[in-house]
Design a protein around this motif. Structure first.
Motif: not given
Length: 83
Positions: A72-73, A75-77, A79-80, A83
């Motif tokens: 999850n971490r 994937q979040r990094i 995705r951010e 952007h």
């Protein structure tokens, strides 16, 4: 098989097994409260009773697995960053 390829094969099996487990069941039981959601205390007569709520799992008895947390971490990094 020689020991080195056998060890590598076992390592891959364990790794992919854990990845599969994290994908299928991202939450595991809390190790602190053993999945009860609270501590078990005893009264003065020695009978078990409910204690304080577990702060680690917030009284749910379930915690996110380490592998799923890392996924999850990452994937979040990603995705951010895109952007």
């Amino acid at each position: 098989m020689t020991p080195i390829p056998l060890a590598i094969a076992c390592l891959f099996a364990v790794t992919f097994g854990y990845i599969g487990m994290c994908a299928a069941s991202p939450f595991g039981t809390c190790r602190k409260c053993s999945g009860f959601g609270f501590a078990i205390e005893t009264d003065r007569k020695g009978r078990p009773r409910r204690g304080k709520s577990c702060r680690r799992c917030k009284a749910t008895g379930k915690r996110i697995r380490v592998g799923r947390w890392l996924f999850n971490r990452a994937q979040r990094i990603y995705r951010e960053g895109t952007h």
